[in-house]
Design an enzyme around this catalytic site. Structure first.
Site, PDB file in Angstrom:
ATOM      1  N   GLY A 213       0.816  -1.340   0.013  1.00  0.00           N
ATOM      2  CA  GLY A 213      -0.113  -0.094  -0.073  1.00  0.00           C
ATOM      3  C   GLY A 213       0.836   1.163  -0.060  1.00  0.00           C
ATOM      4  O   GLY A 213       2.120   1.244  -0.186  1.00  0.00           O
TER       5      GLY A 213
ATOM      6  N   GLU B 119      -2.132  -5.499  -1.257  1.00  0.00           N
ATOM      7  CA  GLU B 119      -1.891  -6.110   0.389  1.00  0.00           C
ATOM      8  C   GLU B 119      -0.999  -5.050   1.091  1.00  0.00           C
ATOM      9  O   GLU B 119       0.162  -4.894   1.297  1.00  0.00           O
ATOM     10  CB  GLU B 119      -0.640  -7.004  -0.348  1.00  0.00           C
ATOM     11  N   PRO B 120      -1.671  -4.050   1.731  1.00  0.00           N
ATOM     12  CA  PRO B 120      -1.222  -2.990   2.583  1.00  0.00           C
ATOM     13  C   PRO B 120      -0.656  -3.376   3.827  1.00  0.00           C
ATOM     14  O   PRO B 120      -1.134  -4.189   4.472  1.00  0.00           O
ATOM     15  CB  PRO B 120      -2.145  -2.144   2.786  1.00  0.00           C
TER      16      PRO B 120
ATOM     17  N   ARG C 275       2.246  -1.384   5.902  1.00  0.00           N
ATOM     18  CA  ARG C 275       2.939  -0.127   6.637  1.00  0.00           C
ATOM     19  C   ARG C 275       1.853   0.821   6.928  1.00  0.00           C
ATOM     20  O   ARG C 275       1.593   1.568   8.100  1.00  0.00           O
ATOM     21  CB  ARG C 275       4.041   0.483   5.883  1.00  0.00           C
TER      22      ARG C 275
ATOM     23  N   ARG D 216      15.295   0.346  11.689  1.00  0.00           N
ATOM     24  CA  ARG D 216      15.011   1.327  10.497  1.00  0.00           C
ATOM     25  C   ARG D 216      15.549   2.219  10.231  1.00  0.00           C
ATOM     26  O   ARG D 216      16.133   2.576   9.174  1.00  0.00           O
ATOM     27  CB  ARG D 216      13.545   1.546  10.327  1.00  0.00           C
TER      28      ARG D 216
ATOM     29  N   TYR E  41      17.805   1.540   6.753  1.00  0.00           N
ATOM     30  CA  TYR E  41      17.324   2.545   5.645  1.00  0.00           C
ATOM     31  C   TYR E  41      17.487   4.037   5.837  1.00  0.00           C
ATOM     32  O   TYR E  41      16.853   4.852   5.118  1.00  0.00           O
ATOM     33  CB  TYR E  41      15.727   2.459   5.572  1.00  0.00           C
TER      34      TYR E  41
ATOM     35  N   CYS F 285      26.838  -2.508  20.602  1.00  0.00           N
ATOM     36  CA  CYS F 285      28.440  -2.281  20.276  1.00  0.00           C
ATOM     37  C   CYS F 285      28.603  -2.297  18.681  1.00  0.00           C
ATOM     38  O   CYS F 285      29.281  -3.179  18.092  1.00  0.00           O
ATOM     39  CB  CYS F 285      29.253  -3.510  20.664  1.00  0.00           C
ATOM     40  N   GLU F 286      28.099  -1.116  18.235  1.00  0.00           N
ATOM     41  CA  GLU F 286      28.297  -0.856  16.927  1.00  0.00           C
ATOM     42  C   GLU F 286      28.016   0.590  16.555  1.00  0.00           C
ATOM     43  O   GLU F 286      27.155   1.151  17.103  1.00  0.00           O
ATOM     44  CB  GLU F 286      27.297  -1.615  15.815  1.00  0.00           C
TER      45      GLU F 286
ATOM     46  N   TYR G 105       7.227  -2.812  10.723  1.00  0.00           N
ATOM     47  CA  TYR G 105       8.535  -2.985  10.299  1.00  0.00           C
ATOM     48  C   TYR G 105       9.438  -2.477  11.578  1.00  0.00           C
ATOM     49  O   TYR G 105      10.673  -2.262  11.393  1.00  0.00           O
ATOM     50  CB  TYR G 105       9.071  -2.423   9.359  1.00  0.00           C
TER      51      TYR G 105
HETATM   52  N1  LLP Z   1       3.120  -7.461  -0.261  1.00  0.00           N
HETATM   53  C1  LLP Z   1       4.297  -8.007  -0.612  1.00  0.00           C
HETATM   54  C2  LLP Z   1       4.649  -8.931  -1.533  1.00  0.00           C
HETATM   55  C3  LLP Z   1       5.573  -7.266   0.024  1.00  0.00           C
HETATM   56  O1  LLP Z   1       6.617  -7.872  -0.098  1.00  0.00           O
HETATM   57  C4  LLP Z   1       5.149  -6.276   0.877  1.00  0.00           C
HETATM   58  C5  LLP Z   1       6.408  -5.633   1.859  1.00  0.00           C
HETATM   59  C6  LLP Z   1       3.847  -5.862   1.157  1.00  0.00           C
HETATM   60  C7  LLP Z   1       3.006  -6.604   0.478  1.00  0.00           C
HETATM   61  C8  LLP Z   1       3.583  -4.848   2.062  1.00  0.00           C
HETATM   62  O2  LLP Z   1       3.850  -3.375   1.749  1.00  0.00           O
HETATM   63  P1  LLP Z   1       3.689  -2.174   2.439  1.00  0.00           P
HETATM   64  O3  LLP Z   1       2.186  -1.743   2.363  1.00  0.00           O
HETATM   65  O4  LLP Z   1       4.009  -2.170   3.943  1.00  0.00           O
HETATM   66  O5  LLP Z   1       4.448  -1.036   2.022  1.00  0.00           O
HETATM   67  N2  LLP Z   1      11.233  -3.413   6.087  1.00  0.00           N
HETATM   68  C9  LLP Z   1      11.145  -2.434   5.232  1.00  0.00           C
HETATM   69  C10 LLP Z   1      10.062  -2.626   4.398  1.00  0.00           C
HETATM   70  C11 LLP Z   1       9.982  -4.005   3.733  1.00  0.00           C
HETATM   71  C12 LLP Z   1       8.597  -4.329   3.023  1.00  0.00           C
HETATM   72  C13 LLP Z   1       8.729  -5.600   2.371  1.00  0.00           C
HETATM   73  N3  LLP Z   1       7.658  -6.061   1.586  1.00  0.00           N
HETATM   74  C14 LLP Z   1      10.930  -1.095   6.009  1.00  0.00           C
HETATM   75  O6  LLP Z   1      11.094  -1.260   7.076  1.00  0.00           O
HETATM   76  O7  LLP Z   1      10.789  -0.049   5.442  1.00  0.00           O
END
Ligand code: LLP
Length: 410
Positions: free
Chosen positions: A236, A274-275, A277, A313, A317, A344-345, A373
């Site tokens: 999303g 598939e939202p 975040r 994060r 990132y 320790c980094e 995340y």
């Molecule tokens: N569908 C699939 C196949 C995905 O790989 C992901 C996220 C989502 C849906 C959900 O996407 P969203 O709506 O959350 O943008 N760890 C990273 C983010 C990695 C996202 C991985 N895939 C962070 O903290 O920014």
């Protein structure tokens, strides 16, 4: 949902200092109302036969999953563990899809035995394996193919996934061939095409482009005699990380949905997203306590009891998360600090060169927009225990995951 009331920082009607005192720090705190508002923003703006499958990877706390299942969302899972959790939380199997580039035989068996809406395959070899396992089990596997549309998502390189140099999906022509193979296979049924071009995307263009492309491909397939059930646009809308409460997520989600559902609707296919975040990201914060302050020749440090093992994060990132003191002292002078953890980094930081009111040993702070995340990517690095998690509902709160204890370390 998060903000100052008088000089104390609150989540809904609960003072976060009260939670920190009762539960200790570091602790993640989530606002139920914030989660519900954003989940509903998806549900109310979907087309009538559309589906929002919550991406469990963003935050898979069981109580939060139960809440989202109850509201009516589906689930997007990426491992056997998430599949297990989705079922336990009560997401209906017909609203559950399985994404991921490296599903093992055991995970495919698990998915087929549950009977999901679809497995989204990402390679020719995976399709062949799903076909073999389905035949062995005597079931017909509903499959989608994740296309790699070669679209630049304009996000951080680590979370951009839709270019040909990335491991995800298959190029469009290969994807079409895979769906044709699935159509001819006795134990496979082609049901969808999907794409997920990346995460934390705050530009409509790449999404609009992907939605149009997938719609064109689905129509082409229809002409060739393959009638798909739905088109899945992937994750999303991104979060406004700089803003308190992630900005106006509810309005932004509506606008995003209007844009991406249009071409899919017009082409006559069901819409799936598939939202992750955007539903939980702004609904959580990480509470921490200042353990020490110190100065070097060039820096002021706030050393807190939370670090990169709790919230990676910023390190991974270069992500920005707002930080606020739980008690606002309007007379305190501003100071530019690095907020760091005890690990320790040198990469162990929550913020660099941040201007904050001067804080002292024992003061409490909150790292905001940390619902997605965040706990999900926490670890036991340096022998650290994962934080507790708390859910606030109005003036009530309860622990939805206890702080780990030393016995998890062996
Ligand atoms: N569908 C699939 C196949 C995905 O790989 C992901 C996220 C989502 C849906 C959900 O996407 P969203 O709506 O959350 O943008 N760890 C990273 C983010 C990695 C996202 C991985 N895939 C962070 O903290 O920014």
């Amino acid at each position: 949902m998060f903000g100052y009331q008088d000089r104390a920082f609150y989540c809904e009607d609960v003072s976060l200092s009260d939670i920190a005192t009762a539960v200790g720090t570091p602790t993640y705190v989530y606002s139920r109302a914030a989660i519900v508002a954003r989940a509903r923003a998806y549900l109310t703006n979907l087309p009538p036969d559309g589906l929002a499958c919550y991406a469990l990877k963003a935050n898979s706390n069981l109580q939060i999953l139960r809440l989202l299942a109850e509201i009516g969302l589906g689930a997007d899972v990426t491992s056997g563990g998430e599949l297990y959790l989705a079922r336990k939380a009560g997401f209906p199997t017909e609203k559950t899809i399985f994404s991921g580039v490296g599903k093992t035989d055991a995970e495919i068996r698990q998915a087929l035995s549950y009977g999901l809406r679809a497995l989204h395959v990402e390679s020719a070899m995976e399709l062949a394996v799903v076909g073999e396992i389905a035949a062995e089990m005597g079931v017909v596997a509903p499959v989608g193919v994740r296309m790699n549309p070669n679209i630049d998502a304009e996000t951080h390189p680590y979370i951009s996934t839709g270019l040909h140099k990335h491991k995800f999906g298959v190029p469009i022509d290969q994807g079409i061939a895979l769906l044709q193979q699935a159509q001819e296979h006795a134990f496979l049924r082609p049901v969808s095409i999907a794409s997920h071009i990346g995460s934390q995307i705050r530009s409509l263009n790449p999404y609009a482009e992907a939605a149009q492309l997938l719609s064109d491909v689905a129509q082409e397939l229809k002409t060739a005699g393959i009638s798909l059930n739905y088109i899945d646009i992937g994750g999303g809308w991104g979060l406004d990380y700089e803003a308190m409460n992630g900005g106006d997520g509810v309005t932004e989600i509506g606008r995003w949905l209007d844009e991406v559902k249009k071409p899919i609707d017009q082409a006559g296919f069901k819409f799936v997203a598939e939202p992750g975040r955007s539903i939980v990201g702004s609904a959580g914060c990480l509470l921490a306590q200042v353990v020490y302050t110190k100065q070097s020749a060039v820096k002021n440090f706030l050393i807190t009891d939370a670090g990169m093992s709790d919230l990676i994060r910023p390190t991974l990132y270069q992500a920005y998360h707002p930080i606020v003191p739980l008690v606002c002292d309007t007379t305190a002078p501003e100071q530019v600090v690095d907020v760091v953890g005890p690990i320790c980094e040198s990469s162990d930081f929550l913020a660099k060169d941040r201007s904050l009111p001067q804080m002292e040993r024992g003061d409490l702070l909150a790292v905001l927009n940390a619902g997605a995340y965040s706990f999900a990517m926490s670890s036991n690095y340096n022998g650290r225990l994962r934080p507790a998690e708390v859910l606030v509902n109005g003036s009530e709160w309860h622990i939805i995951r206890s702080r780990e204890t030393f016995d998890v370390l062996h």
